[in-house]
Design a protein around this motif. Structure first.
Motif, PDB file in Angstrom:
ATOM      1  N   ARG A   1      57.227  48.392  45.043  1.00 11.60           N
ATOM      2  CA  ARG A   1      56.762  47.158  44.744  1.00 11.60           C
ATOM      3  C   ARG A   1      56.253  46.847  43.497  1.00 11.60           C
ATOM      4  NH1 ARG A   1      51.567  45.879  48.397  1.00 11.60           N
ATOM      5  NH2 ARG A   1      53.413  45.215  50.019  1.00 11.60           N
ATOM      6  N   ARG A   2      56.886  45.817  42.750  1.00 13.55           N
ATOM      7  CA  ARG A   2      56.531  45.634  41.340  1.00 13.55           C
ATOM      8  C   ARG A   2      55.446  44.383  41.460  1.00 13.55           C
ATOM      9  NH1 ARG A   2      61.719  44.710  37.908  1.00 13.55           N
ATOM     10  NH2 ARG A   2      62.676  43.968  39.998  1.00 13.55           N
ATOM     11  N   VAL A   3      54.341  44.288  40.627  1.00 15.69           N
ATOM     12  CA  VAL A   3      53.416  43.430  40.756  1.00 15.69           C
ATOM     13  C   VAL A   3      53.474  42.849  39.289  1.00 15.69           C
ATOM     14  CG1 VAL A   3      51.230  42.789  41.010  1.00 15.69           C
ATOM     15  CG2 VAL A   3      52.270  44.492  42.637  1.00 15.69           C
ATOM     16  N   PHE A   4      53.310  41.381  39.398  1.00 15.25           N
ATOM     17  CA  PHE A   4      53.319  40.708  38.127  1.00 15.25           C
ATOM     18  C   PHE A   4      51.801  39.603  38.391  1.00 15.25           C
ATOM     19  CE2 PHE A   4      57.594  42.035  38.375  1.00 15.25           C
ATOM     20  CZ  PHE A   4      58.007  42.180  37.312  1.00 15.25           C
ATOM     21  N   VAL A   5      51.079  39.753  37.496  1.00 14.41           N
ATOM     22  CA  VAL A   5      49.618  38.987  37.832  1.00 14.41           C
ATOM     23  C   VAL A   5      50.057  37.965  36.970  1.00 14.41           C
ATOM     24  CG1 VAL A   5      48.571  41.014  38.590  1.00 14.41           C
ATOM     25  CG2 VAL A   5      48.566  40.426  36.149  1.00 14.41           C
ATOM     26  N   VAL A   6      49.104  36.554  37.047  1.00 15.48           N
ATOM     27  CA  VAL A   6      49.397  35.433  36.123  1.00 15.48           C
ATOM     28  C   VAL A   6      47.741  34.969  36.000  1.00 15.48           C
ATOM     29  CG1 VAL A   6      51.810  34.961  36.950  1.00 15.48           C
ATOM     30  CG2 VAL A   6      49.615  34.115  38.325  1.00 15.48           C
TER      31      VAL A   6
ATOM     32  N   LEU B   1      38.800  42.501  38.266  1.00 11.67           N
ATOM     33  CA  LEU B   1      39.424  41.100  38.129  1.00 11.67           C
ATOM     34  C   LEU B   1      40.317  41.065  39.253  1.00 11.67           C
ATOM     35  CD1 LEU B   1      39.023  38.469  36.615  1.00 11.67           C
ATOM     36  CD2 LEU B   1      40.758  39.204  35.170  1.00 11.67           C
ATOM     37  N   ARG B   2      40.603  39.979  39.818  1.00  9.44           N
ATOM     38  CA  ARG B   2      41.467  39.623  40.956  1.00  9.44           C
ATOM     39  C   ARG B   2      42.076  38.269  40.455  1.00  9.44           C
ATOM     40  NH1 ARG B   2      40.708  38.442  47.159  1.00  9.44           N
ATOM     41  NH2 ARG B   2      40.195  36.134  46.440  1.00  9.44           N
ATOM     42  N   LEU B   3      43.537  38.523  40.316  1.00  9.04           N
ATOM     43  CA  LEU B   3      44.324  37.659  39.767  1.00  9.04           C
ATOM     44  C   LEU B   3      45.421  37.262  40.869  1.00  9.04           C
ATOM     45  CD1 LEU B   3      44.678  38.531  35.990  1.00  9.04           C
ATOM     46  CD2 LEU B   3      43.173  36.791  37.012  1.00  9.04           C
ATOM     47  N   PRO B   4      45.881  35.865  40.643  1.00  3.08           N
ATOM     48  CA  PRO B   4      47.245  35.734  41.645  1.00  3.08           C
ATOM     49  C   PRO B   4      48.360  36.408  41.044  1.00  3.08           C
ATOM     50  CG  PRO B   4      46.093  33.766  40.781  1.00  3.08           C
ATOM     51  CD  PRO B   4      45.279  35.003  40.033  1.00  3.08           C
TER      52      PRO B   4
ATOM     53  N   THR C   1      47.379  38.219  45.731  1.00  7.04           N
ATOM     54  CA  THR C   1      46.342  38.514  44.530  1.00  7.04           C
ATOM     55  C   THR C   1      46.436  39.899  44.369  1.00  7.04           C
ATOM     56  OG1 THR C   1      44.350  38.621  45.627  1.00  7.04           O
ATOM     57  CG2 THR C   1      44.965  36.616  44.936  1.00  7.04           C
ATOM     58  N   PHE C   2      45.950  40.373  43.134  1.00  5.90           N
ATOM     59  CA  PHE C   2      46.049  41.980  42.803  1.00  5.90           C
ATOM     60  C   PHE C   2      44.779  41.923  42.048  1.00  5.90           C
ATOM     61  CE2 PHE C   2      47.201  45.575  40.508  1.00  5.90           C
ATOM     62  CZ  PHE C   2      47.515  46.565  41.433  1.00  5.90           C
ATOM     63  N   ARG C   3      44.250  43.308  42.274  1.00  8.97           N
ATOM     64  CA  ARG C   3      42.791  43.527  41.509  1.00  8.97           C
ATOM     65  C   ARG C   3      43.125  44.523  40.559  1.00  8.97           C
ATOM     66  NH1 ARG C   3      37.757  42.559  42.967  1.00  8.97           N
ATOM     67  NH2 ARG C   3      38.356  41.668  45.032  1.00  8.97           N
ATOM     68  N   LEU C   4      42.747  43.910  39.202  1.00  7.24           N
ATOM     69  CA  LEU C   4      42.773  44.983  38.193  1.00  7.24           C
ATOM     70  C   LEU C   4      41.482  45.542  37.838  1.00  7.24           C
ATOM     71  CD1 LEU C   4      44.438  42.238  35.736  1.00  7.24           C
ATOM     72  CD2 LEU C   4      45.530  44.301  36.832  1.00  7.24           C
ATOM     73  N   ALA C   5      41.391  46.921  37.857  1.00  5.14           N
ATOM     74  CA  ALA C   5      40.184  47.681  37.608  1.00  5.14           C
ATOM     75  C   ALA C   5      39.901  47.809  36.101  1.00  5.14           C
ATOM     76  CB  ALA C   5      40.652  49.141  38.277  1.00  5.14           C
ATOM     77  N   GLY C   6      38.378  47.425  35.880  1.00  3.96           N
ATOM     78  CA  GLY C   6      38.154  47.719  34.485  1.00  3.96           C
ATOM     79  C   GLY C   6      37.107  48.911  34.473  1.00  3.96           C
ATOM     80  N   LYS C   7      36.201  48.794  33.465  1.00  7.69           N
ATOM     81  CA  LYS C   7      35.311  49.976  33.345  1.00  7.69           C
ATOM     82  C   LYS C   7      34.284  49.997  34.334  1.00  7.69           C
ATOM     83  CE  LYS C   7      35.735  50.319  28.222  1.00  7.69           C
ATOM     84  NZ  LYS C   7      35.010  50.373  26.969  1.00  7.69           N
ATOM     85  N   GLY C   8      33.995  50.901  34.858  1.00  8.25           N
ATOM     86  CA  GLY C   8      32.864  51.323  35.778  1.00  8.25           C
ATOM     87  C   GLY C   8      33.217  50.553  37.140  1.00  8.25           C
ATOM     88  N   ARG C   9      32.303  49.580  37.646  1.00 10.00           N
ATOM     89  CA  ARG C   9      32.648  48.593  38.665  1.00 10.00           C
ATOM     90  C   ARG C   9      33.048  47.325  38.503  1.00 10.00           C
ATOM     91  NH1 ARG C   9      27.174  49.733  42.428  1.00 10.00           N
ATOM     92  NH2 ARG C   9      27.337  51.837  42.572  1.00 10.00           N
ATOM     93  N   GLN C  10      33.356  47.205  37.226  1.00  7.94           N
ATOM     94  CA  GLN C  10      34.146  45.915  36.739  1.00  7.94           C
ATOM     95  C   GLN C  10      35.689  45.789  37.249  1.00  7.94           C
ATOM     96  OE1 GLN C  10      33.862  45.457  32.724  1.00  7.94           O
ATOM     97  NE2 GLN C  10      31.547  44.789  32.776  1.00  7.94           N
TER      98      GLN C  10
ATOM     99  N   MET D   1      45.012  36.622  49.379  1.00  9.00           N
ATOM    100  CA  MET D   1      45.198  37.861  49.976  1.00  9.00           C
ATOM    101  C   MET D   1      45.365  38.964  48.932  1.00  9.00           C
ATOM    102  SD  MET D   1      47.183  39.433  53.126  1.00  9.00           S
ATOM    103  CE  MET D   1      48.477  40.080  52.221  1.00  9.00           C
ATOM    104  N   GLU D   2      44.615  39.951  48.962  1.00  8.46           N
ATOM    105  CA  GLU D   2      44.902  41.247  47.938  1.00  8.46           C
ATOM    106  C   GLU D   2      45.973  42.067  48.383  1.00  8.46           C
ATOM    107  OE1 GLU D   2      41.918  44.463  46.149  1.00  8.46           O
ATOM    108  OE2 GLU D   2      40.982  42.308  46.412  1.00  8.46           O
ATOM    109  N   LEU D   3      46.829  42.159  47.805  1.00  7.35           N
ATOM    110  CA  LEU D   3      47.623  43.270  47.762  1.00  7.35           C
ATOM    111  C   LEU D   3      47.719  44.572  47.294  1.00  7.35           C
ATOM    112  CD1 LEU D   3      51.081  41.132  47.074  1.00  7.35           C
ATOM    113  CD2 LEU D   3      49.936  41.851  49.516  1.00  7.35           C
TER     114      LEU D   3
END
Length: 217
Positions: free
Chosen positions: A204-209, A172-175, A161-170, A196-198
């Motif tokens: 490394r190239r990451v593609f979230v789904v 989103l973790r996605l496969p 999985t990979f965690r996308l950072a948003g505003k502030g503390r927001q 497992m968060e990468l």
């Protein structure tokens, strides 16, 4: 965003699909990692309150992929069954009905760590079971992520999985798919599998789904 990403590789191409699977169009092969059939049933036998209907939903999603892509082979990259308790009659009955709908399609399981504990699928499912790696053209099909010197490795096991950072503390973790030189890690296909968060890393190239779509980050 798109429903798939075309990845050129060693004289061929691999499609990374937003449905958490991969497709090799040259050989009309669909690749699925870590479906973990019967995981919810195994947890319920331990008295844990877990979701119902995960097997049915996983099969429905597989059916949609097989309908959408011209497939002459389906390969599971390990962890087809989750545990010995996954051999529950209701789970195997649904798998048997699904296999009958695709009786002419060759299927192969590259045995993973959970398969070794759970046992191979019943012979009635007519799924070829092999050890890793399985060599197909330029690819080494594995469950656990071990590099091969002369092949591009396709593997699962880690449920990346990979965690996308948003505003502030927001956030989103996605496969995700993780793509490195000579090495591609597939997300877990199954529902109720965790991940497992990468971290981001050089090379490394990451593609979230999500929701059947895929995009690079």
């Amino acid at each position: 965003m798109s429903s798939h990403h075309v990845l050129p590789l060693v004289g061929t191409e691999l499609w990374l699909l937003g449905e958490k699977a991969a497709y090799w169009p040259e050989q009309r092969t669909l690749l699925v990692a870590d479906i973990h059939f019967g995981k919810a049933a195994a947890y319920r036998r331990l008295g844990q309150p877990v979701p119902q209907g995960t097997t049915t939903n996983n099969l429905r999603r597989l059916d949609a992929l097989l309908d959408r892509h011209a497939c002459s082979r389906l390969v599971f990259l390990g962890d087809f069954l989750h545990a010995p308790e996954s051999h529950a009659p209701a789970t195997l009955a649904r798998l048997g009905e699904w296999r009958e709908r695709h009786a002419a399609l060759p299927m192969t399981l590259v045995r993973g760590n959970h398969d070794r504990r759970a046992g191979d699928p019943p012979a009635t499912l007519n799924i070829e079971v092999v050890g890793e790696p399985l060599y197909l053209g330029p690819f080494a099909l594995c469950h656990e992520p071990v590099r091969e010197a002369e092949h591009v490795v396709l593997a699962g096991h880690l449920h990346p999985t990979f965690r996308l950072a948003g505003k502030g503390r927001q956030s989103l973790r996605l496969p995700c798919f993780s793509v490195e030189d000579g090495f591609i890690l597939l997300p877990a296909f199954g529902d109720f599998t965790g991940g497992m968060e990468l971290p981001a890393a050089p090379g490394r190239r990451v593609f979230v789904v999500a929701d059947g779509e895929i995009w690079p980050v």
